[in-house]
Design an enzyme around this catalytic site. Structure first.
Site, PDB file in Angstrom:
ATOM      1  N   HIS A 210      -7.830  -5.601  -0.195  1.00 21.07           N
ATOM      2  CA  HIS A 210      -6.558  -4.901  -0.022  1.00 21.07           C
ATOM      3  C   HIS A 210      -5.928  -5.334   1.305  1.00 21.07           C
ATOM      4  CE1 HIS A 210      -3.779  -1.519  -0.475  1.00 21.07           C
ATOM      5  NE2 HIS A 210      -4.059  -1.124   0.751  1.00 21.07           N
TER       6      HIS A 210
ATOM      7  N   SER B 207       0.833  -1.192   0.000  1.00 18.87           N
ATOM      8  CA  SER B 207       0.000   0.000   0.000  1.00 18.87           C
ATOM      9  C   SER B 207       0.878   1.257   0.000  1.00 18.87           C
ATOM     10  CB  SER B 207      -0.964  -0.036   1.193  1.00 18.87           C
ATOM     11  OG  SER B 207      -1.982   0.922   1.055  1.00 18.87           O
TER      12      SER B 207
ATOM     13  N   GLU C  46      -9.244  -5.396  -4.514  1.00 19.22           N
ATOM     14  CA  GLU C  46      -8.643  -4.323  -3.711  1.00 19.22           C
ATOM     15  C   GLU C  46      -9.696  -3.370  -3.158  1.00 19.22           C
ATOM     16  OE1 GLU C  46      -5.518  -3.674  -2.929  1.00 19.22           O
ATOM     17  OE2 GLU C  46      -4.274  -4.875  -4.261  1.00 19.22           O
TER      18      GLU C  46
END
Length: 582
Positions: A489, A234, A366
C-alpha cells in the site's frame, strides 16, 4: 536563472568552476543541478499573482531533474478553525486587499500524531494550500489542473513537499494543487444533537472549500477550472469518492483518480460515533455528566494535541479492518451543512459524477500495510483471528448475522485464502493477502460494479505491480528486513511524487521508466479522461464492462492488460452479500 551580486560567493564559485570543467568535457550535471537548486531556494526569482482576495508572492523553482516551475505555498483558503470554530465547518479566508502575502513556503500540517515519534505535531491553524504551475504566463490553452488529497487513514497527513514533492509531475504542462484538511477528532468528531449544531465530517467540508477555492482562483495560475482532476491515495482516494457522491461537490471537478481507497473500505466508515465522542472526552480528562452539551464544552477547551493523542481501537477492531475511530460517517443529525445524509451505497447509486471518467486501482499486495500490526505482541492479532475467524467478515455484515450464519459465511473466505491450513504465524503472507482484499481491493471492486450499473462514463482499473528492491519505500519502512518483496500500500506514490532525500534516478533504470510511465498515465488522463498514452503502448487499456469487470492494466516492468489475479477471491467476498453489494 540569473546569478547576480546577491548570490553566495562560495556557492557561485563552485557553480562557475563546474561550468569550466563541463566545458572541458567532464560531466558534472548532477552536482551542478544540486547547487543551482540550493542557490535558487535562497535567491529564487519571485513572481506575483493578483487574486480577487489579494496579492500572493511565489517563486520559480527547479525540480530534481532541472525542470522549471512556479510555486505558491501557504495560501489561506479558510479561516483558522480556532476557538468556537473548532469542530465547525470552515469559513472562507478573510481577504487581504492592498497587501502582499508571502507564499514562499508551506505552512504546518494539521494537528496530528507523528507516527514515528508518537508526539503531537502540526497546528489547528492549518487551512492552507499550495499551487505549483508549469507555466505561470498564459499559454495558448490553460493547463489541466490536478488536485491531490493526501492519505493517512484520516488521522494524519499534510500538504508537504517533503512527502509529496511536485518535481516529477512538474515535468508536464499541468497545474498541481495540494491542500491541508483537518484530521482525526478535529476533523471528524460527530454528535447527534441538533441544538449543538455540530454537523460532523468537517474534514470533508474543508476539502469542499478548497475545491471551491480552486474554481474561483486557479485561472490566475494559468489553470483551467473546467478541466480539474481530483485524485488521492488511501484516505485521499476515499475522500475523492466522497466528493464524487455528495451533491455539494457537483461541478467542482470533471475527472477523478482513486488510488488504493474508496468510501466502502472498512477503515473509511465510522461506527459508534456518539460513544467515541464520550471516550475522547473521558480520555482527555473529562469527569462531568455525560451530556452532549457538557462534553462539547469540555472538548472545546482541551488543548488540540490532547484530542489527537489517543488509541481507542484494539486488536479486535483491527481484525475487522477498523483502524481509527474518527473518520467520515453518516451524519448523526439533520443540519443544513450535513454532507453524508444517506448510507454510502445509496450515495453511490445516486452520485452526481455518473458521467465523469474514473481511473482507480491499487497495489498488488496492499495488505503489507498491516504487517506492523500483525507483528505486534508476538502476533497477537493472528491469535485473535485463529480463535475467532468470524472477525474476518465485514463489520456491517458481522453485526447483522447470527452465530451460525457467521461461521458458515467465513468458511468460504478462509478456504479461499488459506486452503486446508489454519491461521497461524507461519502463514502470515496469506493473512496479509487477505487483508489486502478485505481492506482495499474488495471495496474498489464494489465501486467498479456500481459504476457498471449506474454510471455512463468509462471506468479504467490499474494494478501497480512493480516490485523494486530499493524504491518501494512503504514496504521498506513498514517491513524492514522481515519482508523484502511485494508491492505494499502506497508504494506507487514514490513514482508520482518526489520524497525528500531521494536522489535522482538513473535514466536507464526500471525505476526511472516506471516514474515516467506513472506520471504520463496520470497527466494524460487529466488532459483527456483516457489513460492510454505512449508510455502504455502497445497494450490498449480498455475500460471495464459488464462482461469484463475484472479487466486491469497490470503495471510491472512491462504493462499487460489482464484479468485481475485476485478475481477468484473477490468473487468469494462478493458472495458474502445477499444485498447492497453495490
Amino acid at each position: 536563472m540569473k546569478i547576480g551580486e546577491h548570490s553566495t560567493p562560495g556557492l557561485l564559485n563552485q557553480i562557475n568552476y563546474m561550468w569550466k570543467l563541463k566545458g572541458l568535457g567532464l560531466d558534472f550535471n548532477s552536482q551542478l543541478v544540486y547547487h543551482i537548486q540550493k542557490l535558487s531556494t535562497c535567491h529564487a526569482e519571485t513572481r506575483f499573482v493578483e487574486l480577487s482576495v489579494g496579492r500572493v508572492k511565489g517563486r520559480k523553482r527547479y525540480g530534481l531533474y532541472g525542470h522549471e516551475f512556479f510555486s505558491f505555498e501557504g495560501i489561506p483558503y479558510g479561516k483558522p478553525p480556532l476557538g468556537k470554530l473548532r469542530f465547525q465547518p470552515p469559513k472562507p479566508a478573510e481577504p487581504w486587499p492592498g497587501k502582499e502575502l508571502d507564499c514562499l513556503q508551506e505552512r504546518e500540517v494539521p494537528m496530528q500524531v507523528d507516527r514515528a515519534t508518537g508526539c503531537a505535531i502540526g497546528s489547528e491553524d492549518c487551512l492552507y494550500l499550495n499551487v505549483y504551475t508549469k507555466h505561470l504566463d498564459c499559454t495558448e490553452k490553460p493547463l489541466p489542473v490536478l488536485v491531490y488529497i493526501y492519505g493517512g487513514a484520516f488521522r494524519s497527513g499534510g500538504a508537504t513537499r517533503a512527502k509529496y514533492g511536485p518535481d516529477y509531475l512538474m515535468r508536464e504542462d499541468v497545474v498541481l494543487v495540494f491542500f491541508n484538511y483537518r484530521v482525526c477528532a478535529l476533523g471528524f468528531l460527530s454528535c447527534c444533537s441538533k441544538e449543538l449544531s455540530l454537523s460532523g465530517n468537517v474534514g470533508l467540508q474543508d476539502q469542499l472549500l478548497a475545491l471551491r477555492w480552486v474554481q474561483q482562483h486557479i485561472s490566475h495560475f494559468n489553470g483551467d477550472p473546467l478541466n480539474v482532476t481530483l485524485f488521492g491515495q488511501s484516505a485521499g482516494a476515499a475522500s475523492v469518492h466522497f466528493m464524487m457522491c455528495v451533491p455539494q461537490a457537483k461541478g467542482l471537478f470533471s475527472k477523478a483518480i482513486m488510488m488504493s481507497g474508496c468510501m466502502l473500505n472498512p477503515w473509511a466508515q465510522a461506527h459508534e460515533q456518539q460513544m467515541n465522542c464520550c471516550r475522547l472526552a473521558v480520555r482527555s480528562g473529562y469527569e462531568g455528566p455525560l451530556t452532549e452539551a457538557c462534553i462539547l464544552k469540555h472538548l472545546l477547551s482541551v488543548p488540540p494535541e490532547r484530542l489527537v493523542q489517543h488509541n481507542m481501537y484494539s486488536f479486535f477492531e483491527n481484525c475487522f479492518g477498523l483502524l481509527h475511530p474518527f473518520v467520515p460517517g453518516v451524519d448523526q443529525c439533520e443540519t443544513s451543512e450535513g454532507l453524508l445524509r444517506r448510507p454510502y451505497i445509496e450515495l453511490m447509486r445516486n452520485a452526481w459524477s455518473s458521467r465523469m471518467p474514473l481511473l482507480l486501482g491499487g497495489t498488488s499486495l496492499e495488505g503489507l500495510v498491516m504487517y506492523p500490526i500483525c507483528k505486534l505482541y508476538n502476533g497477537f492479532l493472528l491469535d485473535i483471528l485463529r480463535e475467532k475467524p468470524t472477525r474476518v467478515l465485514p463489520y456491517e455484515l458481522y453485526r447483522k448475522m447470527c452465530v451460525e450464519e457467521r461461521e458458515c459465511r467465513v468458511a468460504d473466505v478462509l478456504r479461499c485464502h488459506f486452503g486446508p491450513r489454519n491461521i497461524i504465524k507461519n502463514n502470515v503472507w496469506q493473512v496479509l493477502e487477505m487483508f489486502g482484499i478485505k481492506m482495499f481491493w474488495h471495496g474498489l471492486h464494489r465501486v467498479v460494479r456500481s459504476r457498471l450499473c449506474h454510471a455512463q462514463a468509462p471506468t479504467y482499473v490499474y494494478r501497480f505491480d512493480f516490485d523494486s528492491p530499493t524504491f518501494n519505500f512503504m514496504r521498506m519502512r513498514l517491513c524492514g528486513n522481515d519482508i523484502k518483496c511485494g508491492v505494499c500500500h502506497a508504494d506507487d506514490l514514490g513514482y508520482i511524487f518526489h520524497k525528500q532525500g531521494v536522489e535522482k534516478l538513473s535514466p536507464d533504470s526500471l525505476e526511472y521508466a516506471t516514474m515516467q510511465r506513472m506520471v504520463s498515465i496520470l497527466t494524460t488522463f487529466a488532459r483527456s479522461g483516457n489513460p492510454n498514452c505512449e508510455q502504455t503502448g502497445p497494450e490498449e487499456w480498455l475500460p471495464v464492462t459488464q462482461k469484463r469487470p475484472y479487466s486491469v492494466m497490470n503495471i510491472n516492468r512491462a504493462l499487460e492488460f489482464i484479468r485481475q489475479p485476485e478475481s477468484t477471491c473477490l468473487e468469494v467476498w462478493n458472495n458474502l452479500y445477499t444485498k447492497d453489494l453495490y
